[in-house]
Design a protein around this motif. Structure first.
Motif, PDB file in Angstrom:
ATOM      1  N   HIS A   1      -2.620  -1.364   6.521  1.00 35.28           N
ATOM      2  CA  HIS A   1      -4.012  -1.856   5.016  1.00 35.28           C
ATOM      3  C   HIS A   1      -2.877  -3.107   4.327  1.00 35.28           C
ATOM      4  O   HIS A   1      -3.891  -3.501   4.143  1.00 35.28           O
TER       5      HIS A   1
ATOM      6  N   HIS B   1       0.397   5.686   0.895  1.00 31.47           N
ATOM      7  CA  HIS B   1      -0.623   6.972   0.285  1.00 31.47           C
ATOM      8  C   HIS B   1       1.003   7.938   0.550  1.00 31.47           C
ATOM      9  O   HIS B   1       1.586   7.659   0.804  1.00 31.47           O
TER      10      HIS B   1
ATOM     11  N   ASP C   1       0.880  -1.940  -0.080  1.00 28.79           N
ATOM     12  CA  ASP C   1       0.161   0.291   0.188  1.00 28.79           C
ATOM     13  C   ASP C   1       1.298   1.429   0.136  1.00 28.79           C
ATOM     14  O   ASP C   1       1.674   1.291   0.523  1.00 28.79           O
TER      15      ASP C   1
HETATM   16 MG    MG Z   1      -5.389   2.416   2.328  1.00 30.10          MG
END
Ligand code: MG
Length: 379
Positions: free
Chosen positions: A264, A232, A230
């Motif tokens: 995540h 961000h 993941d």
């Molecule tokens: Mg995420």
């Protein structure tokens, strides 16, 4: 049918030959990486027909057993097996219609044996698994064979032994004795249906049985690995949340939820091992209810899904990729937080970090990436 399993593990395990002042009874020894009794509880906790589980142990072991599964009902044992079962029968929830009484030292009981007992209880007040006797039988004395014994109509009794709750309570209330609950039931005049047992459903009695049980469990073990990744991006702010730990920083991470990129990745690793999509599918970003949500909701969901599919999490490994903030000083707090959320012990959870040598988007401090792996083992 509302079924409560009663797992009887109050014995001191002296026959397994391990009982010294500082030694634990056999049901607490490890096989294939998990205590015998925890494995026995797992067999019932992952079976869809079982509504509740009562675990009968010596009071000294209550706390230890409570750590094996969050939803068990603990119960103190008595001086005999019969007394322990009677205590268990008194501890089952009020809406229970049937009980399955099982030896704590039978950690390999296959789900299809439980199925057969439960099915038979649909048309019988009592049912229990057994196997045919195939070896010849002799009466012996002082290492001499005295006489052949007929094996016709003999069966080797196993557990779980299932009963209508009122019938077995009534049998226990009578002044009769027997080696097991089917024995009591027969003497109390209850009709007992015999169903096919399993050679895998061994009772751990002697030291050699630990190796045998380990082989059985490992033969049937379903081991799965999943990975998650993941990213961000940073936006204006004063701290990032990683694995649920708030770390002060000159920016925050942008996302629909709390943007906990590491949690995540871990959550997606578990979904990946189950081959069941990803966070976006289970918690669509288009759904406003997940806006600003703390990401432990997602992780708890993945852990629960694994449990209902019959898996426990063996380990988690997560790598966070960023130049800043420094992860090392917070890694232990992250691992402890993940342990609390997942129920996995902290020694089986790794959180580490690396920079990307100032290369790429993480190197330019535009955001944080995380990757994770999780291993799931069938319980
Ligand atoms: Mg995420």
């Amino acid at each position: 049918m509302n079924i409560c399993a009663i797992i009887v593990a109050a014995g001191r395990g002296t026959r397994a030959g391990y009982l010294a002042d500082d030694a634990l009874p056999k049901q607490f020894r490890y096989i294939a990486g998990r205590p015998v009794l925890a494995r026995t509880i797992d067999r019932f906790a992952t079976h869809p027909a079982i509504d509740q589980i009562v675990v009968v142990t010596h009071p000294d072991h209550r706390e230890r057993v409570m750590g094996y599964h969050p939803d068990i009902i603990p119960c103190d044992g008595g001086h005999t097996r019969k007394a322990s079962v009677a205590n268990g029968l008194a501890a089952v929830p009020g809406d229970t219609t049937h009980v399955l009484i099982h030896d704590g030292a039978r950690p390999c009981v296959p789900h299809d044996v439980i199925d057969r007992v439960v099915d038979a209880l649909g048309s019988s007040p009592a049912a229990a698994p057994a196997l045919a006797v195939t070896d010849a039988l002799w009466h012996t004395e002082n290492r001499r064979a005295l006489a052949p014994a007929p094996r016709d109509h003999l069966a080797r009794a196993q557990t779980p032994q299932g009963f209508e709750i009122a019938a077995i309570r009534d049998a226990h209330a009578q002044q009769i004795d027997a080696d097991d609950d089917v024995g009591l039931a027969i003497r109390a005049g209850i009709d007992v249906t015999v169903v096919e047992g399993s050679e895998d459903n061994i009772k751990i009695t002697g030291p050699e049985d630990f190796a045998r049980a380990t082989r059985i469990l490992e033969n049937h073990m379903d081991i799965r690995t999943g990975t998650g990744f993941d990213v961000h991006r940073f936006t204006d702010g004063d701290g990032v949340i990683l694995c649920g730990v708030l770390i002060p920083h000159s920016a925050r991470l942008l996302g629909h939820s709390d943007a906990d990129v590491a949690m995540h990745a871990i959550t997606d690793a578990i979904y990946g091992a189950l081959a069941d999509g990803d966070i976006g599918q289970h918690f669509p970003p288009s759904d406003p209810q997940w806006k600003g949500a703390a990401s432990d909701i997602f992780l708890r969901h993945a852990v629960e899904l694994a449990k209902t599919r019959g898996f426990s999490i063996s380990n988690i490994d997560c790598t966070i990729l960023c130049e800043e903030p420094k992860i090392g000083p917070h890694a232990l707090a992250m691992r402890q937080n993940l342990a609390t959320i997942t129920g996995v012990s902290v020694e089986r959870i790794s959180v580490k970090a690396t920079t990307t040598e100032r290369l790429g988007f993480t190197g330019r401090k535009e955001g944080i990436a995380a990757q994770a792996a999780a291993t799931l083992i069938s319980t």
